[in-house]
Design a protein around this motif. Sequence first.
Motif, short mmCIF file in Angstrom:
data_model
loop_
_atom_site.label_atom_id
_atom_site.label_comp_id
_atom_site.label_asym_id
_atom_site.label_seq_id
_atom_site.Cartn_x
_atom_site.Cartn_y
_atom_site.Cartn_z
N LYS A 1 0.88 -1.26 -0.02
CA LYS A 1 0.03 0.19 -0.03
C LYS A 1 0.90 1.28 0.10
O LYS A 1 0.46 2.13 -0.55
N VAL A 2 2.13 1.26 0.66
CA VAL A 2 2.91 2.34 0.74
C VAL A 2 3.45 2.52 -0.37
O VAL A 2 3.40 3.79 -0.81
N PHE A 3 4.02 1.57 -1.02
CA PHE A 3 4.74 1.83 -2.29
C PHE A 3 3.48 2.10 -3.51
O PHE A 3 3.86 3.20 -4.24
N ALA A 4 2.45 1.83 -3.49
CA ALA A 4 1.38 2.16 -4.61
C ALA A 4 1.04 3.60 -4.25
O ALA A 4 0.99 4.41 -5.09
N GLU A 5 0.88 3.93 -3.11
CA GLU A 5 0.65 5.38 -2.81
C GLU A 5 1.80 6.27 -3.36
O GLU A 5 1.82 7.42 -3.89
N TYR A 6 3.34 5.87 -2.94
CA TYR A 6 4.12 6.53 -3.42
C TYR A 6 4.33 6.79 -4.76
O TYR A 6 4.55 8.03 -5.46
N ALA A 7 3.99 5.90 -5.72
CA ALA A 7 4.13 5.54 -7.16
C ALA A 7 2.77 6.31 -7.87
O ALA A 7 2.98 6.15 -9.20
N GLY A 8 1.78 6.57 -7.07
CA GLY A 8 0.66 7.16 -7.77
C GLY A 8 0.04 5.99 -8.41
O GLY A 8 -0.53 6.16 -9.58
N ALA A 9 0.02 4.94 -8.07
CA ALA A 9 -0.49 3.60 -8.60
C ALA A 9 -1.72 2.98 -7.77
O ALA A 9 -1.90 3.56 -6.70
N GLU A 10 -2.57 2.34 -8.66
CA GLU A 10 -3.84 1.67 -7.86
C GLU A 10 -3.34 0.67 -7.05
O GLU A 10 -4.20 0.79 -6.06
N ASP A 11 -2.57 -0.01 -7.28
CA ASP A 11 -1.81 -1.26 -6.52
C ASP A 11 -0.51 -1.56 -6.66
O ASP A 11 0.13 -1.03 -7.61
#
Length: 170
Positions: A1-11
Motif C-alpha cells: 500500500k505504501v509503495f502504491a501510494e508513493y508511485a501514484g498507482a492503483e496497487d
Amino acid sequence: KVFAEYAGAEDSLFRHNFMSGTHTLAVMLFGVLRPKDKMLILTGRPYDTLIDVLGLDKAVDGSLSDLGVEFEIVELDNNGMPDKKSIEEKLKGGNYRVAYIQRSRGYSLRHSLTAYEVGELCALVKSVSPDTVTMVDNCYGEFVNDIEPTALGADIMAGSLIKNAGGGIA
C-alpha cells in the motif's frame, strides 16, 4: 500500500523474492501478454538480459515468442530519443496489446528517460490507441524523479529496486 501510494498507482506487488530486475520484468510481461498478442517496443532494442525472456533473437523454450507473442521495435531517432512520429505510425497501423518503454539506458549510450518523458510517451500511446497497455521497465529509475511513471499515465511498471533503493544507498 505504501509503495502504491508513493508511485501514484492503483496497487503494487512489492516482494523480496523477485530476484532481479529481469525476473520482475518477466513476471510483469508474462502476467499481461497472451499468445497472439503483439508488443511494440518504443525505445529501441531492450537490454540483453531481456532478449531471451522475449525470445527476440532465437527460439527460446518458454520465452514469450515461443508462446506466440509477437514483437516490433521502434528504433530511437538520430538524437537517441524515442521516435514519436514512427511510434504514432506503428500504433495506427497495428493492434498492440502492449507498448513497452525501457526507461533506463541499460547497457547502451542512449539517454535515460525521465518519468516526465515516459509520461509523454504514455499520453501519445493513449491518444492513438487507448486500449494499448503502457508498460514501463523502471529498472534504475526508482526514486530519481519526484514522481514515478504510474503517476504520469503508465498503466503498469516494474523495477528492480536494488540499484537505487538498496544498492545506491549501500
